[in-house]
Design an enzyme around this catalytic site. Structure first.
Site, mmCIF file in Angstrom:
data_model
loop_
_atom_site.group_PDB
_atom_site.id
_atom_site.type_symbol
_atom_site.label_atom_id
_atom_site.label_comp_id
_atom_site.label_asym_id
_atom_site.label_seq_id
_atom_site.Cartn_x
_atom_site.Cartn_y
_atom_site.Cartn_z
ATOM 1 N N TYR A 140 0.819 -1.213 0.000
ATOM 2 C CA TYR A 140 0.000 0.000 0.000
ATOM 3 C C TYR A 140 0.853 1.264 0.000
ATOM 4 O O TYR A 140 0.445 2.303 -0.503
ATOM 5 C CB TYR A 140 -0.916 0.027 1.232
ATOM 6 C CG TYR A 140 -2.264 -0.596 1.027
ATOM 7 C CD1 TYR A 140 -2.389 -1.915 0.612
ATOM 8 C CD2 TYR A 140 -3.423 0.134 1.266
ATOM 9 C CE1 TYR A 140 -3.633 -2.489 0.445
ATOM 10 C CE2 TYR A 140 -4.670 -0.440 1.103
ATOM 11 C CZ TYR A 140 -4.773 -1.749 0.693
ATOM 12 O OH TYR A 140 -6.007 -2.309 0.531
ATOM 13 N N LYS A 190 3.033 -15.375 1.588
ATOM 14 C CA LYS A 190 3.212 -16.059 0.296
ATOM 15 C C LYS A 190 4.704 -16.369 0.177
ATOM 16 O O LYS A 190 5.376 -15.981 -0.786
ATOM 17 C CB LYS A 190 2.691 -15.165 -0.844
ATOM 18 C CG LYS A 190 2.587 -15.846 -2.202
ATOM 19 C CD LYS A 190 1.489 -16.883 -2.303
ATOM 20 C CE LYS A 190 1.586 -17.612 -3.633
ATOM 21 N NZ LYS A 190 0.654 -18.743 -3.755
ATOM 22 N N ASP A 222 -3.228 -18.098 -0.442
ATOM 23 C CA ASP A 222 -4.248 -18.753 -1.282
ATOM 24 C C ASP A 222 -4.943 -19.861 -0.495
ATOM 25 O O ASP A 222 -6.169 -20.005 -0.540
ATOM 26 C CB ASP A 222 -3.638 -19.276 -2.601
ATOM 27 C CG ASP A 222 -2.354 -20.067 -2.404
ATOM 28 O OD1 ASP A 222 -1.798 -20.088 -1.284
ATOM 29 O OD2 ASP A 222 -1.898 -20.694 -3.386
ATOM 30 N N ASP A 246 -6.375 -6.934 3.791
ATOM 31 C CA ASP A 246 -7.523 -6.239 3.198
ATOM 32 C C ASP A 246 -8.491 -7.267 2.620
ATOM 33 O O ASP A 246 -9.693 -7.230 2.856
ATOM 34 C CB ASP A 246 -7.024 -5.291 2.094
ATOM 35 C CG ASP A 246 -8.166 -4.575 1.395
ATOM 36 O OD1 ASP A 246 -9.065 -4.089 2.097
ATOM 37 O OD2 ASP A 246 -8.151 -4.523 0.143
ATOM 38 N N ASP A 250 -12.265 -8.956 4.466
ATOM 39 C CA ASP A 250 -13.583 -8.893 3.809
ATOM 40 C C ASP A 250 -14.186 -10.293 3.708
ATOM 41 O O ASP A 250 -15.384 -10.489 3.926
ATOM 42 C CB ASP A 250 -13.468 -8.317 2.385
ATOM 43 C CG ASP A 250 -13.739 -6.815 2.344
ATOM 44 O OD1 ASP A 250 -13.585 -6.162 3.397
ATOM 45 O OD2 ASP A 250 -14.086 -6.306 1.261
HETATM 46 C C1 IPM Z 1 -10.457 -1.142 3.986
HETATM 47 C C2 IPM Z 1 -10.712 -0.481 2.653
HETATM 48 C C3 IPM Z 1 -9.578 0.474 2.344
HETATM 49 C C4 IPM Z 1 -8.302 -0.333 2.248
HETATM 50 C C5 IPM Z 1 -9.781 1.339 1.100
HETATM 51 C C6 IPM Z 1 -11.096 2.097 1.135
HETATM 52 C C7 IPM Z 1 -8.634 2.281 0.896
HETATM 53 O O1 IPM Z 1 -10.888 -1.443 1.657
HETATM 54 O O2 IPM Z 1 -10.367 -0.414 4.992
HETATM 55 O O3 IPM Z 1 -10.355 -2.362 4.027
HETATM 56 O O4 IPM Z 1 -7.987 -0.891 1.206
HETATM 57 O O5 IPM Z 1 -7.591 -0.408 3.265
HETATM 58 MG MG MG Z 2 -10.964 -3.428 2.406
#
Ligand code: IPM
Ligand code: MG
Length: 355
Positions: A140, A190, A222, A246, A250
């Protein structure tokens, strides 16, 4: 307590509105004085000032005990120059406050069992894990990065980089967290392909020696993505870098049934922590009072716990949320037959009543 509030974009303002009512009520109940300072971030900051993270916002956050954030981004700002996208505001505030540790718990609420996306026999074994994502390093922020023309074609590049001090401090956060849970850390990398992951893994193993009471395992990313849906009950604490974290957070969130339920904390070595729901700004339902405020309300609980050390106050908020779910109230994202569909503000009001 001095709280800086960054409502942001989309559903951000409506969910922080509900969460602040909860914060003020629980503070009053326990006799704490609250000072709120609202500031701009993301697209709304771009509209008002031309930049996604005004200097004033950074200063206000630095002067607060904790920061509560809604969400940033939306289609309105998607076509802007990448340097001033709303997301830059979020990445910028994480960096400016040194928030290297992102805690994203994903647990199944018993009341929402049927909302879980996995097969009942998998759900039966339970989901209660904590993703710890490194938040201020890795690909990032790595340099060099950019887009340029090489040999006559457009070429984009980023750098995935971790120094051992960065790995060691996030490793320690993970081991400490595991001590308060089931004492298991799974480090995700990885290392079969990436040099950066080899350093990551070495430092994880070295740091584990400081925590002999915690079990450390390793998994390639993976495989981890697959194991999360195959049998999430095997995980306690998952620790990983910025990009993998990230993605996996999710995934972990959505298997619990609703991404609208899960809070997060971002912490640094010292100074204020930042608390936000893990979901985004949901521009499609913004302004219609449909968004589930529970993830932001639960972020208030994390704020009370981690930045202010107010465990009883935090538990009080969490119990009010649990009772609200027990009463059968559901926003659209967690709706199921036989339950009462409510608006975001009604959900918020029910949590207040239960407080
Ligand atoms: C998160 C989001 C952010 C990230 C974006 C909005 C920059 O996806 O907080 O997970 O990638 O960190
Ligand atoms: Mg995110």
């Amino acid at each position: 307590m001095k709280i800086c509030v960054l409502p942001g974009d989309g559903i951000g303002p409506e969910i922080t509105d509900q969460a602040l009512k909860v914060l003020l009520t629980v503070a009053e109940k326990f006799g704490h004085a609250v000072e709120l300072d609202e500031q701009r971030i993301g697209g709304s900051a771009i509209d008002a000032t031309g930049v996604p993270l005004p200097e004033e916002t950074v200063e206000a956050c630095k002067g607060a005990d904790a920061v509560l954030l809604g969400a940033v981004g939306g289609p309105k700002w998607d076509t802007l120059d990448p340097a001033i996208r709303p997301e830059k505001g979020l990445l910028g505030i994480r960096k400016a406050l040194g928030l290297f540790a992102n805690l994203r718990p994903a647990a199944l609420f018993p009341q929402l069992r049927s909302a879980c996306l996995l097969r009942p026999d998998i759900v039966e074994r339970g989901v209660d894990l904590l993703v710890i994502r490194e938040l201020t390093g890795g690909i990032y922020f790595g340099e060099p990065r950019g887009v340029e023309v090489r040999d006559g074609e457009r070429t984009g590049f980023n750098t995935m980089i971790y120094r051992e001090s960065e790995v060691r401090r996030i490793a320690r956060v993970a081991f400490e967290a595991a001590r308060k849970r089931r004492r298991k850390v799974c480090s995700v990398d990885k290392a079969n392909v990436l040099d950066v992951s080899r350093v990551w893994r070495e430092v994880m193993v070295e740091t584990a020696a400081e925590f002999p009471d915690v079990e450390l395992s390793h998994m390639y990313v993976d495989n981890a993505a697959m194991q999360l849906v195959r049998d999430p009950s095997q995980f306690d604490v998952l620790v990983t870098g910025n990009l993998f974290g990230d993605i996996l957070s999710d995934e972990a969130a959505v298997i619990t049934g609703s991404i609208g339920m899960l809070p997060s904390a971002s912490l640094g070595e010292s100074g204020p922590g930042l608390y936000e729901p893990i979901h985004g700004s949901a521009p499609d339902i913004a302004g219609q009072d449909l968004a589930n405020p529970l993830a932001t309300i639960l972020s208030v609980a994390m704020l009370l716990r981690y930045s202010l050390g107010l465990e009883e106050e935090a538990r009080t908020v969490e119990r009010a949320v649990e009772r609200t779910l027990d009463q059968g109230l559901r926003t659209g994202d967690i709706m199921e037959p036989g339950k009462a569909r409510v608006k975001g503000s009604e959900m918020g009001a029910a949590v207040l009543a239960n407080l």
